[in-house]
Scaffold this motif. Sequence first.
Motif, PDB file in Angstrom:
ATOM      1  N   GLN A  25      18.592  14.704  31.523  1.00 24.14           N
ATOM      2  CA  GLN A  25      17.682  14.030  30.591  1.00 24.14           C
ATOM      3  C   GLN A  25      18.409  13.568  29.333  1.00 24.14           C
ATOM      4  O   GLN A  25      18.211  12.438  28.872  1.00 24.14           O
ATOM      5  CB  GLN A  25      16.515  14.953  30.237  1.00 24.14           C
ATOM      6  N   ILE A  26      19.252  14.426  28.776  1.00 24.05           N
ATOM      7  CA  ILE A  26      20.010  14.060  27.568  1.00 24.05           C
ATOM      8  C   ILE A  26      20.962  12.901  27.868  1.00 24.05           C
ATOM      9  O   ILE A  26      21.059  11.949  27.093  1.00 24.05           O
ATOM     10  CB  ILE A  26      20.795  15.274  27.023  1.00 24.05           C
ATOM     11  N   LEU A  27      21.646  12.972  29.002  1.00 25.73           N
ATOM     12  CA  LEU A  27      22.572  11.903  29.368  1.00 25.73           C
ATOM     13  C   LEU A  27      21.826  10.589  29.600  1.00 25.73           C
ATOM     14  O   LEU A  27      22.284   9.520  29.182  1.00 25.73           O
ATOM     15  CB  LEU A  27      23.391  12.288  30.598  1.00 25.73           C
ATOM     16  N   ALA A  28      20.680  10.668  30.257  1.00 23.23           N
ATOM     17  CA  ALA A  28      19.892   9.463  30.510  1.00 23.23           C
ATOM     18  C   ALA A  28      19.459   8.816  29.191  1.00 23.23           C
ATOM     19  O   ALA A  28      19.572   7.598  29.025  1.00 23.23           O
ATOM     20  CB  ALA A  28      18.673   9.783  31.369  1.00 23.23           C
ATOM     21  N   LYS A  29      18.989   9.610  28.254  1.00 24.11           N
ATOM     22  CA  LYS A  29      18.571   9.077  26.948  1.00 24.11           C
ATOM     23  C   LYS A  29      19.746   8.449  26.208  1.00 24.11           C
ATOM     24  O   LYS A  29      19.607   7.383  25.597  1.00 24.11           O
ATOM     25  CB  LYS A  29      17.937  10.181  26.097  1.00 24.11           C
ATOM     26  N   THR A  30      20.894   9.099  26.253  1.00 25.95           N
ATOM     27  CA  THR A  30      22.089   8.589  25.571  1.00 25.95           C
ATOM     28  C   THR A  30      22.526   7.253  26.165  1.00 25.95           C
ATOM     29  O   THR A  30      22.813   6.300  25.438  1.00 25.95           O
ATOM     30  CB  THR A  30      23.238   9.620  25.671  1.00 25.95           C
ATOM     31  N   ILE A  31      22.568   7.179  27.487  1.00 23.50           N
ATOM     32  CA  ILE A  31      23.001   5.950  28.159  1.00 23.50           C
ATOM     33  C   ILE A  31      21.993   4.829  27.911  1.00 23.50           C
ATOM     34  O   ILE A  31      22.367   3.695  27.624  1.00 23.50           O
ATOM     35  CB  ILE A  31      23.229   6.199  29.659  1.00 23.50           C
ATOM     36  N   LYS A  32      20.696   5.132  28.013  1.00 20.98           N
ATOM     37  CA  LYS A  32      19.659   4.118  27.781  1.00 20.98           C
ATOM     38  C   LYS A  32      19.686   3.614  26.329  1.00 20.98           C
ATOM     39  O   LYS A  32      19.426   2.443  26.086  1.00 20.98           O
ATOM     40  CB  LYS A  32      18.274   4.650  28.120  1.00 20.98           C
ATOM     41  N   ALA A  33      19.984   4.492  25.380  1.00 27.10           N
ATOM     42  CA  ALA A  33      20.062   4.075  23.980  1.00 27.10           C
ATOM     43  C   ALA A  33      21.227   3.102  23.773  1.00 27.10           C
ATOM     44  O   ALA A  33      21.111   2.130  23.029  1.00 27.10           O
ATOM     45  CB  ALA A  33      20.216   5.288  23.067  1.00 27.10           C
ATOM     46  N   ALA A  34      22.339   3.355  24.442  1.00 32.38           N
ATOM     47  CA  ALA A  34      23.517   2.494  24.300  1.00 32.38           C
ATOM     48  C   ALA A  34      23.403   1.221  25.140  1.00 32.38           C
ATOM     49  O   ALA A  34      23.949   0.183  24.775  1.00 32.38           O
ATOM     50  CB  ALA A  34      24.775   3.261  24.694  1.00 32.38           C
ATOM     51  N   HIS A  35      22.713   1.319  26.273  1.00 31.99           N
ATOM     52  CA  HIS A  35      22.578   0.200  27.213  1.00 31.99           C
ATOM     53  C   HIS A  35      21.127   0.098  27.679  1.00 31.99           C
ATOM     54  O   HIS A  35      20.800   0.504  28.798  1.00 31.99           O
ATOM     55  CB  HIS A  35      23.504   0.406  28.424  1.00 31.99           C
ATOM     56  N   PRO A  36      20.233  -0.432  26.849  1.00 27.29           N
ATOM     57  CA  PRO A  36      18.809  -0.470  27.206  1.00 27.29           C
ATOM     58  C   PRO A  36      18.493  -1.262  28.472  1.00 27.29           C
ATOM     59  O   PRO A  36      17.453  -1.049  29.082  1.00 27.29           O
ATOM     60  CB  PRO A  36      18.140  -1.113  25.993  1.00 27.29           C
ATOM     61  N   ASP A  37      19.391  -2.141  28.866  1.00 28.55           N
ATOM     62  CA  ASP A  37      19.154  -2.949  30.060  1.00 28.55           C
ATOM     63  C   ASP A  37      19.551  -2.233  31.351  1.00 28.55           C
ATOM     64  O   ASP A  37      19.273  -2.721  32.437  1.00 28.55           O
ATOM     65  CB  ASP A  37      19.898  -4.286  29.954  1.00 28.55           C
ATOM     66  N   PHE A  38      20.188  -1.090  31.257  1.00 31.77           N
ATOM     67  CA  PHE A  38      20.599  -0.335  32.448  1.00 31.77           C
ATOM     68  C   PHE A  38      19.397   0.340  33.096  1.00 31.77           C
ATOM     69  O   PHE A  38      18.458   0.764  32.422  1.00 31.77           O
ATOM     70  CB  PHE A  38      21.603   0.760  32.096  1.00 31.77           C
ATOM     71  N   GLU A  39      19.455   0.471  34.408  1.00 32.49           N
ATOM     72  CA  GLU A  39      18.498   1.286  35.149  1.00 32.49           C
ATOM     73  C   GLU A  39      19.164   2.647  35.338  1.00 32.49           C
ATOM     74  O   GLU A  39      20.210   2.742  35.971  1.00 32.49           O
ATOM     75  CB  GLU A  39      18.199   0.647  36.509  1.00 32.49           C
ATOM     76  N   VAL A  40      18.584   3.683  34.758  1.00 31.93           N
ATOM     77  CA  VAL A  40      19.176   5.024  34.805  1.00 31.93           C
ATOM     78  C   VAL A  40      18.267   5.935  35.620  1.00 31.93           C
ATOM     79  O   VAL A  40      17.072   6.044  35.342  1.00 31.93           O
ATOM     80  CB  VAL A  40      19.394   5.594  33.387  1.00 31.93           C
ATOM     81  N   VAL A  41      18.854   6.587  36.625  1.00 33.40           N
ATOM     82  CA  VAL A  41      18.108   7.463  37.524  1.00 33.40           C
ATOM     83  C   VAL A  41      18.777   8.834  37.506  1.00 33.40           C
ATOM     84  O   VAL A  41      20.005   8.940  37.405  1.00 33.40           O
ATOM     85  CB  VAL A  41      18.100   6.878  38.958  1.00 33.40           C
ATOM     86  N   GLU A  42      17.961   9.875  37.632  1.00 30.91           N
ATOM     87  CA  GLU A  42      18.469  11.247  37.590  1.00 30.91           C
ATOM     88  C   GLU A  42      18.260  11.952  38.930  1.00 30.91           C
ATOM     89  O   GLU A  42      17.254  11.717  39.603  1.00 30.91           O
ATOM     90  CB  GLU A  42      17.739  12.041  36.509  1.00 30.91           C
ATOM     91  N   ALA A  43      19.220  12.805  39.281  1.00 35.14           N
ATOM     92  CA  ALA A  43      19.095  13.687  40.446  1.00 35.14           C
ATOM     93  C   ALA A  43      19.574  15.067  40.023  1.00 35.14           C
ATOM     94  O   ALA A  43      20.532  15.186  39.257  1.00 35.14           O
ATOM     95  CB  ALA A  43      19.925  13.166  41.611  1.00 35.14           C
ATOM     96  N   ASN A  44      18.903  16.102  40.541  1.00 32.44           N
ATOM     97  CA  ASN A  44      19.260  17.459  40.151  1.00 32.44           C
ATOM     98  C   ASN A  44      19.879  18.286  41.268  1.00 32.44           C
ATOM     99  O   ASN A  44      19.974  19.512  41.158  1.00 32.44           O
ATOM    100  CB  ASN A  44      18.040  18.164  39.553  1.00 32.44           C
ATOM    101  N   ASP A  45      20.296  17.628  42.333  1.00 31.53           N
ATOM    102  CA  ASP A  45      21.061  18.313  43.370  1.00 31.53           C
ATOM    103  C   ASP A  45      21.831  17.275  44.179  1.00 31.53           C
ATOM    104  O   ASP A  45      21.511  16.085  44.159  1.00 31.53           O
ATOM    105  CB  ASP A  45      20.177  19.180  44.268  1.00 31.53           C
ATOM    106  N   GLY A  46      22.853  17.739  44.864  1.00 30.68           N
ATOM    107  CA  GLY A  46      23.709  16.841  45.624  1.00 30.68           C
ATOM    108  C   GLY A  46      22.998  16.148  46.772  1.00 30.68           C
ATOM    109  O   GLY A  46      23.291  14.991  47.080  1.00 30.68           O
ATOM    110  N   PHE A  47      22.062  16.834  47.413  1.00 33.78           N
ATOM    111  CA  PHE A  47      21.334  16.224  48.520  1.00 33.78           C
ATOM    112  C   PHE A  47      20.527  15.022  48.035  1.00 33.78           C
ATOM    113  O   PHE A  47      20.583  13.936  48.610  1.00 33.78           O
ATOM    114  CB  PHE A  47      20.422  17.245  49.202  1.00 33.78           C
ATOM    115  N   ARG A  48      19.778  15.211  46.943  1.00 30.19           N
ATOM    116  CA  ARG A  48      18.988  14.112  46.376  1.00 30.19           C
ATOM    117  C   ARG A  48      19.906  12.986  45.904  1.00 30.19           C
ATOM    118  O   ARG A  48      19.580  11.805  46.059  1.00 30.19           O
ATOM    119  CB  ARG A  48      18.124  14.630  45.226  1.00 30.19           C
ATOM    120  N   ALA A  49      21.045  13.346  45.342  1.00 30.50           N
ATOM    121  CA  ALA A  49      22.012  12.329  44.908  1.00 30.50           C
ATOM    122  C   ALA A  49      22.446  11.471  46.084  1.00 30.50           C
ATOM    123  O   ALA A  49      22.522  10.244  45.968  1.00 30.50           O
ATOM    124  CB  ALA A  49      23.224  12.996  44.266  1.00 30.50           C
ATOM    125  N   GLY A  50      22.707  12.104  47.223  1.00 27.46           N
ATOM    126  CA  GLY A  50      23.093  11.348  48.416  1.00 27.46           C
ATOM    127  C   GLY A  50      22.015  10.365  48.841  1.00 27.46           C
ATOM    128  O   GLY A  50      22.315   9.229  49.210  1.00 27.46           O
TER     129      GLY A  50
END
Length: 131
Positions: A25-50
Amino acid sequence: MPVPPEVEAPPCRVLIVDDEPGITQILAKTIKAAHPDFEVVEANDGFRAGQLVATLTPEIVVLDLKMPGVDGYEVCHIIKSGEQTRHACVIAMTAYPDADNVQRIKECGAHVCLEKPLDMAQLLKEIDKCL
């Protein structure tokens, strides 16, 4: 003159993967603040990331190494071995940045391995390098 939607480039997609939701969540907020046009998605495990890598084909993946189940090394290997995903820039992160971990993730195809706790300015600099 407006650009038709079918001609516009899609937004840069960033996938953040860490087993600690607070970190993603913190990383997503930081990236979105610096790059508001980016699509930022989060995953909390390797399976979901895949799953997300396969469906979203992100340009950048911010990836924790130590996760239960499918770890960051395996996720990076999957990303870099896929025809549709090998272009993704993987920014690894770990609280255990010993030489073996750093070398191993770079051998899997990571662009860089950053030490946790992350220096947000350094993370954003590495994201800009990936662009």
